[in-house]
Design an enzyme around this catalytic site. Sequence first.
Site, PDB file in Angstrom:
ATOM      1  N   VAL A  11      76.723  21.241  36.978  1.00 43.87           N
ATOM      2  CA  VAL A  11      77.043  22.582  36.485  1.00 43.87           C
ATOM      3  C   VAL A  11      77.128  23.513  37.685  1.00 43.87           C
ATOM      4  O   VAL A  11      76.242  23.508  38.547  1.00 43.87           O
ATOM      5  CB  VAL A  11      75.948  23.095  35.520  1.00 43.87           C
ATOM      6  CG1 VAL A  11      76.261  24.514  35.044  1.00 43.87           C
ATOM      7  CG2 VAL A  11      75.764  22.155  34.347  1.00 43.87           C
ATOM      8  N   PHE A  12      78.198  24.319  37.743  1.00 44.20           N
ATOM      9  CA  PHE A  12      78.390  25.272  38.837  1.00 44.20           C
ATOM     10  C   PHE A  12      77.857  26.638  38.428  1.00 44.20           C
ATOM     11  O   PHE A  12      78.207  27.173  37.381  1.00 44.20           O
ATOM     12  CB  PHE A  12      79.877  25.388  39.180  1.00 44.20           C
ATOM     13  CG  PHE A  12      80.178  26.349  40.298  1.00 44.20           C
ATOM     14  CD1 PHE A  12      79.720  26.107  41.583  1.00 44.20           C
ATOM     15  CD2 PHE A  12      80.937  27.490  40.077  1.00 44.20           C
ATOM     16  CE1 PHE A  12      80.005  26.975  42.631  1.00 44.20           C
ATOM     17  CE2 PHE A  12      81.235  28.368  41.114  1.00 44.20           C
ATOM     18  CZ  PHE A  12      80.762  28.114  42.396  1.00 44.20           C
ATOM     19  N   GLY A  13      76.999  27.192  39.287  1.00 40.85           N
ATOM     20  CA  GLY A  13      76.476  28.539  39.088  1.00 40.85           C
ATOM     21  C   GLY A  13      77.055  29.474  40.126  1.00 40.85           C
ATOM     22  O   GLY A  13      76.984  29.202  41.323  1.00 40.85           O
ATOM     23  N   GLY A  61      76.805  33.113  39.323  1.00 39.26           N
ATOM     24  CA  GLY A  61      76.151  34.387  38.998  1.00 39.26           C
ATOM     25  C   GLY A  61      74.660  34.154  38.949  1.00 39.26           C
ATOM     26  O   GLY A  61      74.083  33.578  39.877  1.00 39.26           O
ATOM     27  N   SER A  62      74.033  34.532  37.840  1.00 41.50           N
ATOM     28  CA  SER A  62      72.571  34.400  37.732  1.00 41.50           C
ATOM     29  C   SER A  62      72.097  32.955  37.778  1.00 41.50           C
ATOM     30  O   SER A  62      70.933  32.700  38.101  1.00 41.50           O
ATOM     31  CB  SER A  62      72.069  35.077  36.455  1.00 41.50           C
ATOM     32  OG  SER A  62      72.633  34.472  35.309  1.00 41.50           O
ATOM     33  N   GLU A  79      75.032  31.327  27.968  1.00 40.93           N
ATOM     34  CA  GLU A  79      76.392  31.684  28.386  1.00 40.93           C
ATOM     35  C   GLU A  79      77.314  31.917  27.184  1.00 40.93           C
ATOM     36  O   GLU A  79      78.526  31.801  27.301  1.00 40.93           O
ATOM     37  CB  GLU A  79      76.963  30.579  29.290  1.00 40.93           C
ATOM     38  CG  GLU A  79      76.090  30.226  30.487  1.00 40.93           C
ATOM     39  CD  GLU A  79      75.906  31.380  31.470  1.00 40.93           C
ATOM     40  OE1 GLU A  79      76.817  32.209  31.612  1.00 40.93           O
ATOM     41  OE2 GLU A  79      74.835  31.454  32.094  1.00 40.93           O
TER      42      GLU A  79
END
Length: 188
Positions: A5-7, A9-10, A86
């Site tokens: 999973v690409f983060g 932002g937070s 999300e």
Amino acid sequence: MAMSVFGYGSLIWKAGFHFDDRLVGFIKDYRRVFYQGSTDHRGTPEYPGRTVTLEPAEGEVCWGVAYKIIRKEDQEAALEYLEVREKQYDMKAYLDFFTEPTASTPAVSNVLVYIASADKKLNKNYLGPASFEEIANQIVHAEGPSGPNRDYLFKLETALIQIGCEDEHVSDLASEVRRILLKEELTT
């Protein structure tokens, strides 16, 4: 099979789920923008905050982190958690993730990315572009159940610095928000 999973932002500073590895890197042909309204975390339906989403931008890169999740149970738990967290992001994409600027082969393929689209029919919270000053003022004054919108911006700025990334949009916006806060403090 592992899931990633690409983060951007937070998720960079607060994953909220179990992961086995965390890689710093980027996705290509996107840029981070404060165009998504937040009515559930950093704002309210009456006064939405602004959080980041991705916008297609040929030739640009967006730095962040990829979380690798190996065990099936951890993957299911992460997806369940992310679907709630999300929920205002209406699109999922599976993109290539790179760790080296000169690499032509991705470090990880098919990284899951949550994106808030610009389609107002699918994404009722999309705020879209506005002047730099309007975005900064909205961030200064918005607050939701997860706290003041400005805290989100400042935490994102700090998290990007910690991973060695300079994002001009984020740092310029943080400077403008600090300037507005100082001005408001001086006039009260």
